[in-house]
Design a protein around this motif. Structure first.
Motif, PDB file in Angstrom:
ATOM      1  N   GLU A 219      60.620  32.365  63.444  1.00 47.91           N
ATOM      2  CA  GLU A 219      59.166  32.415  63.295  1.00 47.91           C
ATOM      3  C   GLU A 219      58.621  31.302  62.417  1.00 47.91           C
ATOM      4  O   GLU A 219      57.463  30.899  62.572  1.00 47.91           O
ATOM      5  CB  GLU A 219      58.745  33.801  62.792  1.00 47.91           C
ATOM      6  CG  GLU A 219      58.878  34.829  63.906  1.00 47.91           C
ATOM      7  CD  GLU A 219      58.693  36.258  63.472  1.00 47.91           C
ATOM      8  OE1 GLU A 219      58.001  36.997  64.182  1.00 47.91           O
ATOM      9  OE2 GLU A 219      59.259  36.656  62.421  1.00 47.91           O
TER      10      GLU A 219
ATOM     11  N   MET B 259      51.372  37.449  66.986  1.00 40.72           N
ATOM     12  CA  MET B 259      50.847  37.161  65.657  1.00 40.72           C
ATOM     13  C   MET B 259      49.676  38.087  65.372  1.00 40.72           C
ATOM     14  O   MET B 259      48.770  38.233  66.188  1.00 40.72           O
ATOM     15  CB  MET B 259      50.390  35.703  65.572  1.00 40.72           C
ATOM     16  CG  MET B 259      49.741  35.335  64.249  1.00 40.72           C
ATOM     17  SD  MET B 259      49.096  33.641  64.267  1.00 40.72           S
ATOM     18  CE  MET B 259      50.623  32.726  64.068  1.00 40.72           C
TER      19      MET B 259
ATOM     20  N   GLY C 192      55.811  29.192  64.062  1.00 39.98           N
ATOM     21  CA  GLY C 192      54.543  29.117  63.352  1.00 39.98           C
ATOM     22  C   GLY C 192      54.141  27.702  63.000  1.00 39.98           C
ATOM     23  O   GLY C 192      52.970  27.322  63.142  1.00 39.98           O
TER      24      GLY C 192
ATOM     25  N   TYR D 129      54.621  35.841  71.565  1.00 41.66           N
ATOM     26  CA  TYR D 129      55.447  34.633  71.496  1.00 41.66           C
ATOM     27  C   TYR D 129      56.929  34.984  71.572  1.00 41.66           C
ATOM     28  O   TYR D 129      57.785  34.106  71.497  1.00 41.66           O
ATOM     29  CB  TYR D 129      55.146  33.827  70.230  1.00 41.66           C
ATOM     30  CG  TYR D 129      55.355  34.577  68.926  1.00 41.66           C
ATOM     31  CD1 TYR D 129      56.620  34.725  68.374  1.00 41.66           C
ATOM     32  CD2 TYR D 129      54.269  35.125  68.255  1.00 41.66           C
ATOM     33  CE1 TYR D 129      56.810  35.421  67.192  1.00 41.66           C
ATOM     34  CE2 TYR D 129      54.453  35.819  67.065  1.00 41.66           C
ATOM     35  CZ  TYR D 129      55.711  35.958  66.537  1.00 41.66           C
ATOM     36  OH  TYR D 129      55.903  36.652  65.367  1.00 41.66           O
ATOM     37  N   TYR D 130      57.212  36.269  71.715  1.00 39.63           N
ATOM     38  CA  TYR D 130      58.570  36.768  71.899  1.00 39.63           C
ATOM     39  C   TYR D 130      58.462  37.892  72.907  1.00 39.63           C
ATOM     40  O   TYR D 130      57.701  38.837  72.700  1.00 39.63           O
ATOM     41  CB  TYR D 130      59.144  37.279  70.575  1.00 39.63           C
ATOM     42  CG  TYR D 130      60.593  37.702  70.628  1.00 39.63           C
ATOM     43  CD1 TYR D 130      61.597  36.843  70.217  1.00 39.63           C
ATOM     44  CD2 TYR D 130      60.955  38.962  71.091  1.00 39.63           C
ATOM     45  CE1 TYR D 130      62.929  37.238  70.260  1.00 39.63           C
ATOM     46  CE2 TYR D 130      62.275  39.358  71.140  1.00 39.63           C
ATOM     47  CZ  TYR D 130      63.258  38.488  70.722  1.00 39.63           C
ATOM     48  OH  TYR D 130      64.573  38.870  70.774  1.00 39.63           O
TER      49      TYR D 130
ATOM     50  N   THR E 140      54.580  36.508  56.206  1.00 40.88           N
ATOM     51  CA  THR E 140      55.823  36.963  56.833  1.00 40.88           C
ATOM     52  C   THR E 140      56.614  37.798  55.839  1.00 40.88           C
ATOM     53  O   THR E 140      56.277  37.861  54.649  1.00 40.88           O
ATOM     54  CB  THR E 140      56.647  35.773  57.340  1.00 40.88           C
ATOM     55  OG1 THR E 140      57.661  36.245  58.238  1.00 40.88           O
ATOM     56  CG2 THR E 140      57.281  34.988  56.204  1.00 40.88           C
TER      57      THR E 140
ATOM     58  N   TYR F 271      64.613  36.237  62.767  1.00 39.93           N
ATOM     59  CA  TYR F 271      63.178  36.033  62.958  1.00 39.93           C
ATOM     60  C   TYR F 271      62.576  35.296  61.762  1.00 39.93           C
ATOM     61  O   TYR F 271      61.861  34.307  61.913  1.00 39.93           O
ATOM     62  CB  TYR F 271      62.465  37.372  63.154  1.00 39.93           C
ATOM     63  CG  TYR F 271      62.904  38.139  64.362  1.00 39.93           C
ATOM     64  CD1 TYR F 271      62.210  38.024  65.570  1.00 39.93           C
ATOM     65  CD2 TYR F 271      64.006  38.997  64.314  1.00 39.93           C
ATOM     66  CE1 TYR F 271      62.607  38.743  66.692  1.00 39.93           C
ATOM     67  CE2 TYR F 271      64.411  39.713  65.433  1.00 39.93           C
ATOM     68  CZ  TYR F 271      63.713  39.582  66.610  1.00 39.93           C
ATOM     69  OH  TYR F 271      64.121  40.288  67.719  1.00 39.93           O
ATOM     70  N   ASN F 272      62.826  35.811  60.565  1.00 40.89           N
ATOM     71  CA  ASN F 272      62.335  35.179  59.344  1.00 40.89           C
ATOM     72  C   ASN F 272      63.251  35.558  58.185  1.00 40.89           C
ATOM     73  O   ASN F 272      63.737  36.677  58.116  1.00 40.89           O
ATOM     74  CB  ASN F 272      60.887  35.587  59.061  1.00 40.89           C
ATOM     75  CG  ASN F 272      60.718  37.087  58.920  1.00 40.89           C
ATOM     76  OD1 ASN F 272      60.979  37.662  57.858  1.00 40.89           O
ATOM     77  ND2 ASN F 272      60.289  37.758  59.996  1.00 40.89           N
TER      78      ASN F 272
ATOM     79  N   ILE G 211      53.128  36.900  60.906  1.00 39.10           N
ATOM     80  CA  ILE G 211      54.100  36.391  61.865  1.00 39.10           C
ATOM     81  C   ILE G 211      55.466  36.841  61.352  1.00 39.10           C
ATOM     82  O   ILE G 211      56.167  36.119  60.651  1.00 39.10           O
ATOM     83  CB  ILE G 211      53.965  34.864  62.067  1.00 39.10           C
ATOM     84  CG1 ILE G 211      55.017  34.336  63.040  1.00 39.10           C
ATOM     85  CG2 ILE G 211      53.916  34.098  60.752  1.00 39.10           C
ATOM     86  CD1 ILE G 211      54.737  32.937  63.563  1.00 39.10           C
TER      87      ILE G 211
ATOM     88  N   GLY H 281      57.909  39.342  63.146  1.00 41.37           N
ATOM     89  CA  GLY H 281      58.637  40.237  64.041  1.00 41.37           C
ATOM     90  C   GLY H 281      57.869  41.498  64.352  1.00 41.37           C
ATOM     91  O   GLY H 281      58.471  42.551  64.565  1.00 41.37           O
TER      92      GLY H 281
END
Length: 239
Positions: free
Chosen positions: A48, A198, A52, A105-106, A28, A35-36, A86, A88
């Motif tokens: 995420e 992903m 994850g 997943y988004y 990431t 997101y992260n 993973i 964004g």
């Protein structure tokens, strides 16, 4: 969301072997909240991270989190420095020629302009975007002047400092700056990308199947929707 073009040399690395072990290194950026991001304890956190970790638990895999700068995130996946992306990353046809993707997943969302004032010339002005993103690619095809920066925070700082007129990014990533730092959305939202998935090496078909099964179950039992609302609010599109 983000658009990365790889050289022929990087493409050749796709022939690497599929994952055989149960420990998966989750790659990431760590610089794209919510997101992260990196929290106060130095750990990867955000939407995420939770998604994850839940994917890995359902797939009965052990996760190890690895951070990597955005502009080399695909080459370092391909070369084996980690096993997934993973971060964004929007699913695009161009990326799909280089790596593989799970289902999203988004859900697909819009990109937006944000500025310190609503009197901004979006067509002929100077617009900031994070480098190698689908937003940067979009601005490059308009009449505006594109200025690329390494991170989202850098684009925000450029607007504040008067270096650029506005920033163009994922609308959900811009919400905290609009709500807390005096920015305002300007212009109309622009739908870009096919949702966030992903990324994996094309050789890792078995790993892709495991994560797809996990995402399907998270959609079915409402876990994914709950995480979307937790990080992006009640107005976020849901499954």
């Amino acid at each position: 969301m983000k658009n990365l073009i790889l050289s022929a040399a990087a493409l050749a690395l796709l022939s690497g072997a599929a994952i055989a072990q149960d420990t998966v290194r989750m790659g990431t950026e760590g610089a794209y909240p919510p997101y992260n991001f990196i929290d106060d304890s130095g750990e990867v956190a955000g939407f995420e991270r939770e998604v994850g970790d839940e994917m890995c638990a359902r797939a009965e895999l052990t996760c190890e989190w690895v951070t990597n700068e955005w502009d080399t995130i695909i080459p370092n996946l391909v070369s084996g420095n980690y096993d997934t992306i993973i971060a964004g990353m929007s699913i695009t046809d161009e990326r799909d020629e280089v790596i593989d993707f799970t289902q999203d997943y988004y859900p697909p969302t819009a990109s937006a302009y944000a500025a310190m004032t609503d009197s901004v010339d979006l067509e002929g002005g100077v617009i900031a975007a994070q480098t190698s993103t689908i937003q940067a690619g979009y601005i490059a095809e308009t009449g505006a002047t594109l200025v690329e920066f390494a991170t989202l925070d850098d684009t925000i700082a450029a607007v504040k400092n008067g270096e650029v007129d506005a920033v163009f990014a994922d609308s959900d990533a811009l919400v905290p700056f609009v709500e807390e730092q005096g920015f305002t959305f300007v212009g109309e939202p622009v739908p870009l990308g096919g949702g966030i998935g992903m990324g994996l090496r094309e050789s890792d078909a078995e790993l892709k199947e495991k994560f797809n099964a996990a995402i399907t179950s998270m959609k079915a039992d409402g876990t994914l929707n709950a995480l979307l609302v937790k990080y992006f609010g009640e107005e976020i599109s849901q499954y």
